[in-house]
Scaffold this motif. Structure first.
Motif, PDB file in Angstrom:
ATOM      1  N   PRO A 168      11.793  -0.966   1.499  1.00 59.33           N
ATOM      2  CA  PRO A 168      11.369   0.321   1.334  1.00 59.33           C
ATOM      3  C   PRO A 168      12.738   0.841  -0.105  1.00 59.33           C
ATOM      4  O   PRO A 168      13.563   0.378  -0.041  1.00 59.33           O
ATOM      5  CB  PRO A 168      12.070   1.221   2.128  1.00 59.33           C
ATOM      6  CG  PRO A 168      12.479   0.432   3.730  1.00 59.33           C
ATOM      7  CD  PRO A 168      12.606  -1.151   2.865  1.00 59.33           C
ATOM      8  N   GLY A 169      11.760   1.739  -0.740  1.00 54.70           N
ATOM      9  CA  GLY A 169      11.568   2.040  -2.162  1.00 54.70           C
ATOM     10  C   GLY A 169      10.905   2.267  -2.564  1.00 54.70           C
ATOM     11  O   GLY A 169       9.941   2.749  -1.983  1.00 54.70           O
ATOM     12  N   SER A 170      11.236   2.945  -4.255  1.00 57.54           N
ATOM     13  CA  SER A 170      10.134   3.073  -5.107  1.00 57.54           C
ATOM     14  C   SER A 170       9.655   2.055  -5.908  1.00 57.54           C
ATOM     15  O   SER A 170       8.908   2.122  -6.292  1.00 57.54           O
ATOM     16  CB  SER A 170      11.196   3.905  -5.868  1.00 57.54           C
ATOM     17  OG  SER A 170      11.959   2.804  -7.081  1.00 57.54           O
ATOM     18  N   THR A 171      10.242   0.957  -5.610  1.00 54.74           N
ATOM     19  CA  THR A 171       8.833  -0.139  -6.222  1.00 54.74           C
ATOM     20  C   THR A 171       7.932  -0.389  -4.973  1.00 54.74           C
ATOM     21  O   THR A 171       8.397  -0.829  -3.465  1.00 54.74           O
ATOM     22  CB  THR A 171       9.998  -1.644  -6.656  1.00 54.74           C
ATOM     23  OG1 THR A 171      11.248  -1.490  -6.891  1.00 54.74           O
ATOM     24  CG2 THR A 171       9.205  -2.211  -6.595  1.00 54.74           C
ATOM     25  N   PRO A 172       6.730  -0.577  -5.395  1.00 55.43           N
ATOM     26  CA  PRO A 172       5.327  -0.569  -4.992  1.00 55.43           C
ATOM     27  C   PRO A 172       4.804  -1.857  -4.617  1.00 55.43           C
ATOM     28  O   PRO A 172       5.678  -2.487  -4.898  1.00 55.43           O
ATOM     29  CB  PRO A 172       4.381   0.241  -5.841  1.00 55.43           C
ATOM     30  CG  PRO A 172       4.668  -0.205  -6.887  1.00 55.43           C
ATOM     31  CD  PRO A 172       6.584  -0.049  -6.941  1.00 55.43           C
ATOM     32  N   VAL A 173       4.937  -2.197  -3.952  1.00 55.78           N
ATOM     33  CA  VAL A 173       4.567  -3.746  -2.766  1.00 55.78           C
ATOM     34  C   VAL A 173       3.203  -3.589  -3.366  1.00 55.78           C
ATOM     35  O   VAL A 173       1.472  -2.430  -3.233  1.00 55.78           O
ATOM     36  CB  VAL A 173       4.996  -3.355  -1.374  1.00 55.78           C
ATOM     37  CG1 VAL A 173       3.326  -4.983  -1.036  1.00 55.78           C
ATOM     38  CG2 VAL A 173       5.316  -2.854  -0.748  1.00 55.78           C
ATOM     39  N   THR A 174       2.692  -4.787  -3.976  1.00 56.43           N
ATOM     40  CA  THR A 174       1.346  -4.917  -4.881  1.00 56.43           C
ATOM     41  C   THR A 174       0.588  -5.725  -3.896  1.00 56.43           C
ATOM     42  O   THR A 174       0.765  -6.776  -3.553  1.00 56.43           O
ATOM     43  CB  THR A 174       1.624  -5.869  -6.114  1.00 56.43           C
ATOM     44  OG1 THR A 174       2.084  -4.622  -7.344  1.00 56.43           O
ATOM     45  CG2 THR A 174       0.263  -5.836  -6.619  1.00 56.43           C
TER      46      THR A 174
END
Length: 350
Positions: A168-174
């Motif tokens: 989880p966090g600010s990096t989006p999942v593509t």
């Protein structure tokens, strides 16, 4: 003649009058010419072998009155009627190719046999049943529609994402969703994705998506509609990004997508029209890594930092200033005690 006998005869006389008036009243209701109309409406008069399609039967009286009025449908060989719960239309033959429907607008579902050759054209006939009445415009009492038996587009869809657990966090999942047309005709597909349904939120769409997509009216997902037809063998790819929240730790996140044809009855195989995206979330949040200590220059050995005994992390509780003050006060007390002891010993020596 007794009173009861006269009452019975009077009743019989009244019943006779009613019976005599009945046929006359019915004849009066059906008296005069009528103008009936029947129509059939099809979304697309084409169907793949073995598939079902729907059409609407519209039967109504433009003028006149009838005590009995209905719409009749005749299906050709290779088609059968599929009854529904509402029972507004019912088969009148054992082979379910003759159907009688109530007036107004009715929806009918028809099954096409698997063995109907591709390219066959089957004709459906609808008739307005007015009995013995006379129609002033009999030319619109019958309607016919030809249906072409031929496969159209055939869709498949696949949605892929990360192959390892994400944090989880600010990096989006593509993720990427690929739609392929395996059929014989070009078509415009509809792609519908499911949206988040958990609270607290665990994984949501992030950022912008393709301009051909918009929020769906159901399911909080997206509805995508390409602007140009996809040819046979062609593919379209959508990139969707998601933000994963801490509430998703240790849980699988699933999103579904479904593709359908603009003319669903023409698609020969719908078993591969759905897909599921699975995103695995790590069991524990990633721990921040400490900065490495720079080695001393000039060949001197680096000094190791003093270790702190368990339970002495006052700085972690917000009492860093208090801890320093307490340490300084303790040192001052120790020094003061030593000076006092030395002074007393000197006085005794005198």
């Amino acid at each position: 003649m007794g009173r009861h006998t006269r009452a019975i005869l009077a009743g019989l006389g009244l019943a006779g009058l009613l019976l005599a008036a009945g046929p006359a009243a019915e004849a009066q209701a059906d008296a005069g010419p009528v103008d009936a109309d029947v129509q059939m409406q099809f979304l697309h008069p084409q169907v793949a072998p073995g598939r079902q399609f729907h059409f609407y039967l519209l039967t109504h009286l433009k003028s006149g009155t009838l005590s009995t009025f209905r719409g009749l449908v005749h299906l050709p060989e290779g088609m059968t009627y599929v009854p529904v719960v509402e029972r507004t239309c019912e088969p009148t033959s054992a082979n379910k190719r003759e159907i009688a429907c109530r007036p107004d607008s009715q929806s009918l579902t028809v099954q096409v046999a698997d063995d109907v050759p591709v390219g066959t054209r089957l004709t459906i006939t609808a008739t307005a049943d007015i009995g013995d009445a006379v129609d002033t415009h009999p030319e619109d009492n019958t309607a016919r529609q030809e249906v072409l038996v031929k496969p159209g587009a055939d869709w498949s869809v696949k949605w892929t994402g990360p192959t390892t657990p994400v944090q989880p966090g600010s990096t989006p999942v593509t993720t990427r969703l690929v739609v392929t047309n395996h059929g014989q005709e070009a078509d415009l597909p509809f792609i519908l994705t499911s949206g988040p349904g958990d609270y607290p939120r665990q994984m949501e769409y992030y950022g912008k998506w393709d301009k051909t997509c918009g929020i769906a009216t159901e399911g909080n997902g997206l509805l995508c509609r390409p602007t140009t037809p996809v040819p046979p063998g062609g593919t379209i790819t959508y990139t969707f990004r998601f933000k994963v929240y801490p509430a998703a730790l240790g849980k699988e996140q699933r999103r579904e997508a479904r593709v359908s044809s603009e003319f669903p009855a023409t698609e020969p195989d719908i078993n591969d029209n759905t897909t599921t995206l699975v995103v695995k979330v790590a069991d524990k949040a990633a721990q921040p890594t400490g900065k490495p200590t720079s080695p001393a220059t000039g060949g001197a050995k680096p000094t190791s930092a003093p270790t702190t005994a368990p339970g002495d992390h006052l700085a972690d509780t917000g009492g860093a200033g208090t801890g320093s003050a307490l340490t300084a006060a303790g040192a001052a007390a120790a020094v003061g005690g030593g000076l006092l002891l030395t002074s007393r010993r000197r006085r005794r020596s005198h």
